[in-house]
Design an enzyme around this catalytic site. Sequence first.
Site, PDB file in Angstrom:
ATOM      1  N   LYS A 109     -20.728  11.323  52.570  1.00 27.81           N
ATOM      2  CA  LYS A 109     -21.672  12.310  52.052  1.00 27.81           C
ATOM      3  C   LYS A 109     -23.056  11.696  51.858  1.00 27.81           C
ATOM      4  O   LYS A 109     -23.261  10.880  50.962  1.00 27.81           O
ATOM      5  CB  LYS A 109     -21.203  12.849  50.699  1.00 27.81           C
ATOM      6  N   GLU A 154     -23.322   0.530  43.579  1.00 28.20           N
ATOM      7  CA  GLU A 154     -24.628  -0.137  43.679  1.00 28.20           C
ATOM      8  C   GLU A 154     -25.651   0.788  43.060  1.00 28.20           C
ATOM      9  O   GLU A 154     -25.827   1.917  43.527  1.00 28.20           O
ATOM     10  CB  GLU A 154     -24.988  -0.424  45.145  1.00 28.20           C
ATOM     11  N   VAL A 189     -25.199   8.451  37.470  1.00 25.66           N
ATOM     12  CA  VAL A 189     -24.112   8.982  38.310  1.00 25.66           C
ATOM     13  C   VAL A 189     -23.077   7.884  38.577  1.00 25.66           C
ATOM     14  O   VAL A 189     -21.873   8.139  38.558  1.00 25.66           O
ATOM     15  CB  VAL A 189     -24.671   9.567  39.635  1.00 25.66           C
ATOM     16  N   GLU A 229     -21.509  -5.611  49.041  1.00 23.50           N
ATOM     17  CA  GLU A 229     -21.610  -4.931  50.331  1.00 23.50           C
ATOM     18  C   GLU A 229     -22.207  -5.915  51.339  1.00 23.50           C
ATOM     19  O   GLU A 229     -22.770  -6.945  50.973  1.00 23.50           O
ATOM     20  CB  GLU A 229     -22.520  -3.713  50.209  1.00 23.50           C
ATOM     21  N   ASN A 268     -32.904   7.009  49.657  1.00 21.83           N
ATOM     22  CA  ASN A 268     -34.023   6.100  49.919  1.00 21.83           C
ATOM     23  C   ASN A 268     -33.831   5.177  51.132  1.00 21.83           C
ATOM     24  O   ASN A 268     -34.810   4.693  51.680  1.00 21.83           O
ATOM     25  CB  ASN A 268     -34.383   5.292  48.664  1.00 21.83           C
ATOM     26  N   CYS A 296     -34.316  -0.001  45.414  1.00 25.11           N
ATOM     27  CA  CYS A 296     -33.602  -0.478  44.219  1.00 25.11           C
ATOM     28  C   CYS A 296     -33.983  -1.920  43.924  1.00 25.11           C
ATOM     29  O   CYS A 296     -33.866  -2.385  42.793  1.00 25.11           O
ATOM     30  CB  CYS A 296     -32.105  -0.349  44.433  1.00 25.11           C
TER      31      CYS A 296
HETATM   32  P1  NAD Z   1     -28.312   9.809  42.753  1.00 21.90           P
HETATM   33  O1  NAD Z   1     -27.411   9.060  41.837  1.00 21.90           O
HETATM   34  O2  NAD Z   1     -28.973  11.037  42.251  1.00 21.90           O
HETATM   35  O3  NAD Z   1     -27.470  10.287  44.044  1.00 21.90           O
HETATM   36  C1  NAD Z   1     -26.805   9.371  44.874  1.00 21.90           C
HETATM   37  C2  NAD Z   1     -25.698  10.110  45.608  1.00 21.90           C
HETATM   38  O4  NAD Z   1     -24.700  10.524  44.672  1.00 21.90           O
HETATM   39  C3  NAD Z   1     -26.162  11.390  46.303  1.00 21.90           C
HETATM   40  O5  NAD Z   1     -25.486  11.525  47.528  1.00 21.90           O
HETATM   41  C4  NAD Z   1     -25.735  12.464  45.327  1.00 21.90           C
HETATM   42  O6  NAD Z   1     -25.555  13.732  45.932  1.00 21.90           O
HETATM   43  C5  NAD Z   1     -24.432  11.899  44.816  1.00 21.90           C
HETATM   44  N1  NAD Z   1     -23.992  12.429  43.530  1.00 21.90           N
HETATM   45  C6  NAD Z   1     -24.767  12.938  42.536  1.00 21.90           C
HETATM   46  N2  NAD Z   1     -23.977  13.350  41.509  1.00 21.90           N
HETATM   47  C7  NAD Z   1     -22.700  13.086  41.858  1.00 21.90           C
HETATM   48  C8  NAD Z   1     -21.439  13.271  41.223  1.00 21.90           C
HETATM   49  N3  NAD Z   1     -21.347  13.797  40.001  1.00 21.90           N
HETATM   50  N4  NAD Z   1     -20.312  12.884  41.864  1.00 21.90           N
HETATM   51  C9  NAD Z   1     -20.387  12.318  43.079  1.00 21.90           C
HETATM   52  N5  NAD Z   1     -21.551  12.128  43.749  1.00 21.90           N
HETATM   53  C10 NAD Z   1     -22.694  12.501  43.131  1.00 21.90           C
HETATM   54  O7  NAD Z   1     -29.356   8.756  43.336  1.00 21.90           O
HETATM   55  P2  NAD Z   1     -30.597   9.015  44.326  1.00 21.90           P
HETATM   56  O8  NAD Z   1     -31.648   9.722  43.556  1.00 21.90           O
HETATM   57  O9  NAD Z   1     -30.125   9.625  45.606  1.00 21.90           O
HETATM   58  O10 NAD Z   1     -31.074   7.520  44.671  1.00 21.90           O
HETATM   59  C11 NAD Z   1     -31.907   6.786  43.859  1.00 21.90           C
HETATM   60  C12 NAD Z   1     -31.129   5.759  43.068  1.00 21.90           C
HETATM   61  O11 NAD Z   1     -30.360   4.947  43.945  1.00 21.90           O
HETATM   62  C13 NAD Z   1     -32.011   4.777  42.314  1.00 21.90           C
HETATM   63  O12 NAD Z   1     -31.518   4.613  40.993  1.00 21.90           O
HETATM   64  C14 NAD Z   1     -31.872   3.470  43.082  1.00 21.90           C
HETATM   65  O13 NAD Z   1     -32.072   2.319  42.323  1.00 21.90           O
HETATM   66  C15 NAD Z   1     -30.472   3.579  43.575  1.00 21.90           C
HETATM   67  N6  NAD Z   1     -30.250   2.714  44.739  1.00 21.90           N
HETATM   68  C16 NAD Z   1     -29.506   1.579  44.574  1.00 21.90           C
HETATM   69  C17 NAD Z   1     -29.296   0.715  45.644  1.00 21.90           C
HETATM   70  C18 NAD Z   1     -28.470  -0.521  45.486  1.00 21.90           C
HETATM   71  O14 NAD Z   1     -27.938  -0.998  46.481  1.00 21.90           O
HETATM   72  N7  NAD Z   1     -28.328  -1.073  44.285  1.00 21.90           N
HETATM   73  C19 NAD Z   1     -29.862   1.007  46.889  1.00 21.90           C
HETATM   74  C20 NAD Z   1     -30.619   2.161  47.020  1.00 21.90           C
HETATM   75  C21 NAD Z   1     -30.803   3.012  45.935  1.00 21.90           C
END
Ligand code: NAD
Length: 476
Positions: free
Chosen positions: A170, A245, A227, A457, A147, A279
């Site tokens: 990654k 995060e 995750v 961060e 995002n 988020c």
């Molecule tokens: P996601 O958890 O599906 O994926 C995030 C990253 O983790 C991707 O690069 C993905 O390939 C990787 N990943 C997935 N499974 C993994 C595993 N088993 N081991 C290691 N890496 C793995 O999240 P998303 O759909 O890409 O993003 C949306 C989410 O991110 C929402 O929940 C949002 O709230 C959160 N987000 C949080 C912040 C914050 O700073 N708090 C900022 C932006 C987005």
Amino acid sequence: MFKNYINGEWIDGKTGKDNINPSDITDIVGTYARADVQQANNAIEAASAAQPMWSASTLQHRFDVLDFVGTEILARKQELGNLLAREEGKILPEAVGEVVRAGYIFKFFAGEALRCSGEHIRSVRPGVEIDILRQPIGVVGLISPWNYPIAIPAWKIAPALAFGNAVVFKPAELAPGCGWALADIIARSGIPKGVFNLVMGSGSTVGNVMVNHPKVDGISFTGSVEVGRQIGSQCGQKMKKVQLEMGGKNPLVVLDDADLNVAVNAAVNGAYFSTGQRCTASSRFVVTEGIHDRFVKAVTERLARLKVDDALAEGTEIGPVVDDTQLSKDLEYVEVAQKEGGKVVYGGERLKRAKNGYYMSPALITETTSAMRINKEEVFGPVASLIRVKNYDEALAVANDTPFGLSSGICTTSLNHASHFKEYAQAGMVMVNLPTAGVDYHVPFGGRKGSSYGSREQGKYAVEFYTTVKTCYIAP
Ligand code: NAD
């Protein structure tokens, strides 16, 4: 195919994945390599071999590398903003804004590389002196979501490099284009080979190798709670440093004494801009009785005027949802809220536009309660629910009634309530008369409770994760 960058070389993937424009699914942004287990291992070995030399590099060298990256990002803001809008669906002005933020983050951490220092302390024992050294943690694995495909990588990569760590990065599979473009700039910055590596691919393959490899000393992850929890426990088992995060269910409290215009602007921006895919998005409006009806009417009128369309088209205010899966999830949550007794007063429907994309009308659901799923679970789309409350005390209690704690907002003209809320909102970030989303690039970003784990961060606080301290004694 856009390749991975491993040990100073661009390496093809055995397979690739198309990056699809959510505003127009016939438009393929590019095919991006997917690293396999061996390539992920190679990247980690390269980072591990290069890290001691990077740790010993001059601060001037690190400054120059980061400054080069920041300068090029800023110079190419329109082109990179265009790429971001095309691959993620954020409207062009927001996308350019995100690119600019990424550029300034690199500039900021170029300076932080020079300013990072330890401490000199005198001992309680005579003649003995103590030095607290700040040292890099080693090899860091950086895992980012789709995002904010350039700002989040920037706020992880820049401090990691500034403080002498080697990086394996990654990006998310849904939007790897900006991460690739960033890697391309870093590769030309004068950074020694192996210090920075890009491995695109799936979380379950590449991410999993990064989390479990013994030569990765720390993981900084941004993404979903599910995750994040898994990564947190894996890192705990392996005694790795970890920073997580994750999601939010951010409240925006609107009190009777609020300036209605200010409240409506904060609500519409905070909940629906960037298609609600932040988020920090306000997903719960907590509104006191005296302003409730006026607030609902004004927000609804504003939503009806918002232009939902192609992220790159002139005048669009809300772009598409990122993909089919997310769109189905958003629509399903609107249905769930309705079944539980919520009233959809605006939107919540799939929209058709000239181009075939994942468009949805922003949804406002009233008559909801804290007990409903819509107020407990993160939707991550243009959907906000409203909880009506009697007074400030109830508003604060409802705002805090969530397992999350990322950002929390209040609209009020009362200094008493603003000050009290600042103190007692259970969140990492508090906004008074502003949208819950959006912090400057030089201040700490992060949350409490189920939203975040580990140190903050961004800003000068980033040094906590990317360094470790060593306490050294010298006796005469
Ligand atoms: P996601 O958890 O599906 O994926 C995030 C990253 O983790 C991707 O690069 C993905 O390939 C990787 N990943 C997935 N499974 C993994 C595993 N088993 N081991 C290691 N890496 C793995 O999240 P998303 O759909 O890409 O993003 C949306 C989410 O991110 C929402 O929940 C949002 O709230 C959160 N987000 C949080 C912040 C914050 O700073 N708090 C900022 C932006 C987005």
